[in-house]
Design an enzyme around this catalytic site. Structure first.
Site, short mmCIF file in Angstrom:
data_model
loop_
_atom_site.label_atom_id
_atom_site.label_comp_id
_atom_site.label_asym_id
_atom_site.label_seq_id
_atom_site.Cartn_x
_atom_site.Cartn_y
_atom_site.Cartn_z
N TYR A 235 51.59 -42.71 19.44
CA TYR A 235 52.64 -43.70 19.11
C TYR A 235 53.87 -43.59 20.02
O TYR A 235 54.78 -44.36 19.89
CB TYR A 235 53.05 -43.60 17.64
CG TYR A 235 53.38 -42.22 17.12
CD1 TYR A 235 54.60 -41.63 17.41
CD2 TYR A 235 52.48 -41.52 16.32
CE1 TYR A 235 54.90 -40.37 16.94
CE2 TYR A 235 52.78 -40.27 15.84
CZ TYR A 235 54.00 -39.69 16.15
OH TYR A 235 54.29 -38.44 15.67
N LYS A 236 53.89 -42.61 20.93
CA LYS A 236 55.03 -42.50 21.83
C LYS A 236 54.72 -43.33 23.09
O LYS A 236 54.64 -44.54 23.00
CB LYS A 236 55.33 -41.02 22.11
CG LYS A 236 55.83 -40.34 20.82
CD LYS A 236 55.98 -38.83 20.90
CE LYS A 236 56.51 -38.30 19.57
NZ LYS A 236 56.33 -36.85 19.41
N ARG A 386 68.76 -38.67 24.43
CA ARG A 386 67.48 -38.74 25.15
C ARG A 386 67.21 -40.19 25.53
O ARG A 386 67.30 -41.09 24.68
CB ARG A 386 66.38 -38.22 24.20
CG ARG A 386 65.42 -37.27 24.83
CD ARG A 386 64.44 -36.69 23.85
NE ARG A 386 63.92 -37.62 22.87
CZ ARG A 386 62.89 -37.34 22.08
NH1 ARG A 386 62.28 -36.17 22.17
NH2 ARG A 386 62.47 -38.21 21.18
#
Ligand SMILES: *Cc1c(COP(=O)(O)O)cnc(C)c1O
Length: 426
Positions: A235-236, A386
């Protein structure tokens, strides 16, 4: 202003980008710059189509979908494994799409951690994602071993990176298994998998990698380096959808070994429905499946992997490196140290993953100020912003806009308008 620092230059970089057409395949929200693809990748039209196809097959075929669906459900996990193998440099039968990251880690450690005599410890690092550490602790507890003594966590010298020399020095004759992230989730450090695997094997130790932050961003060569096992979420960077099925790799030399957590979907596929009670695992990574394929959270990955196949992981990595390089250049030039920023990711191309780790004492409020401007970062405690430019859908112009926004947020003290303290999901 120097030419490379201008918006026009960013636009030129986009114009010359051979992968730019892929952006059209994704749902990008107008007015938003999405830089959080390393936490949850965006939906592509391809993934959506594949999900709708499964819903429609269920609607029209019922139980017959297992064999008669356009992509028969019964073989989907193996088919996706074959497709995903090219992202990690594995043989087609060494990869399967199944379970979740943490469940796959449990199963792989239950399989490959075989304490014997003095060799009864697991080696990990002190910067890894908590779920991995919890899983390692519980696998030790299940064997009656105290994690305080049997889980060795290599220390970081600077709180950001882990030195490979320190990891190798910790590979003593008490270590049975090493589990490490391929890319560290906070600093984005890419570990030297080839070197670590060779060092572990020279010492008679098995080694596996968590690739949650590398899969789909950084190519691997698992077969060539004879890595024992690996696991990741989809899912990233893989854009498989929230909570989508995960993936795992097992080197072919371990085929035939009984998985630690067995279930009927790991049985030889040609005989699974014989329903006998003696387990006979599939002669592939498929043996590490446990139960029925989660079709609704697996289907989108089919659409997504077709995009990866078209784009090619090597080309995606090359663009990702150009984007993070450009990002760092703008940070260096436009965010002087006086504004309080520091780069927390490695600078060298062969040491960094897919994201930029920007440190600032006001990171929490900077993230809130970015979101208020429609720029989606994520915050990692205590001080990291991030930012992941994703090669499939982010542009150089978006990177330029983001660095401008960061500069203004600090210079105009925009962040002071926001409350301190992170949100529940950060
Ligand atoms: C995202 C991530 C996980 C998530 O695990 P799930 O089982 O999918 O919730 C685990 N480990 C690392 C290093 C991650 O980045």
């Amino acid at each position: 202003m120097r030419e490379e620092l201008t918006l026009e230059y960013a636009k030129q970089l986009d114009a010359g980008d051979e992968l730019k057409a892929f952006r059209e395949r994704f749902y990008l929200q107008p007015g938003t710059i999405y830089l959080d693809g390393n936490s949850l990748g965006l939906m592509s039209k391809d993934a959506e189509q594949a999900a709708l196809q499964v819903l429609n097959d269920w609607k029209t075929l019922g139980i017959e979908g297992w064999m008669d669906a356009e992509q028969p459900w019964f073989y989907l996990a193996e088919e996706l494994g074959r497709m995903q193998a090219e992202l990690v440099g594995a043989k087609p039968e060494e990869v399967v799409v199944t379970g979740s990251t943490t469940i796959n880690l449990h199963n792989l450690v239950a399989t490959f951690f075989a304490p014997q005599g003095r060799r009864n410890k697991i080696l990990a690092d002190e910067l890894n994602f908590p779920s991995d550490i919890y899983a390692l602790q519980s696998q030790l507890l299940l064997k009656g071993l105290d994690p305080a003594e049997h889980l060795v966590q290599v220390k970081s010298r600077d709180g950001r990176m882990i030195d490979e020399a320190d990891i190798i020095a910790a590979m003593t004759d008490e270590i049975a298994l090493v589990v490490l992230p391929a890319v560290l989730y906070r600093s984005g450090q890419l570990l030297d998998i080839e070197k670590l695997t060779a060092a572990a094997h020279e010492r008679g130790i098995l080694i596996g990698f968590d690739c949650c932050h590398s899969i789909g961003a950084v190519p691997h060569q698992f077969s060539r380096h004879v890595v024992d096992f690996a696991f990741w979420c989809n899912y990233k960077y893989v854009n498989g959808g929230p909570g989508s099925a995960a993936g795992l790799y097992v080197n072919e030399r371990h085929f035939g070994k009984r998985p630690g957590l067995t279930g009927w979907f790991g049985y030889r596929k040609d005989k699974q429905f014989d329903m006998v009670h003696e387990f006979e695992g599939a002669p592939s990574a498929g043996a590490w499946q446990i139960g029925t394929t989660h079709l609704l959270s697996t289907a989108p990955i089919l659409g997504s992997l077709r995009i990866f196949h078209e784009a090619g992981i090597e080309r995606l990595r090359a663009k990702s490196l150009r984007q993070t390089e450009y990002f760092m250049q703008l940070v260096d030039e436009l965010l002087p140290a006086s504004l309080g920023f520091a780069l927390g990711n490695p600078r060298a191309a062969d040491r960094r993953g897919g994201h930029i780790s920007l440190e600032h004492p006001e990171a929490v409020r900077i993230c809130k100020a970015l979101k208020a401007r429609g720029i989606v970062p994520d915050f990692r405690a205590p001080n990291v912003v991030r930012l992941a430019p994703v090669a499939l859908y982010n542009t150089f112009e978006e990177i330029w806009q983001t660095v401008q926004a960061l500069k203004e947020i600090i210079e105009n003290k925009e962040y002071e308008k926001f409350e301190l303290g992170r949100n529940v999901v950060a």
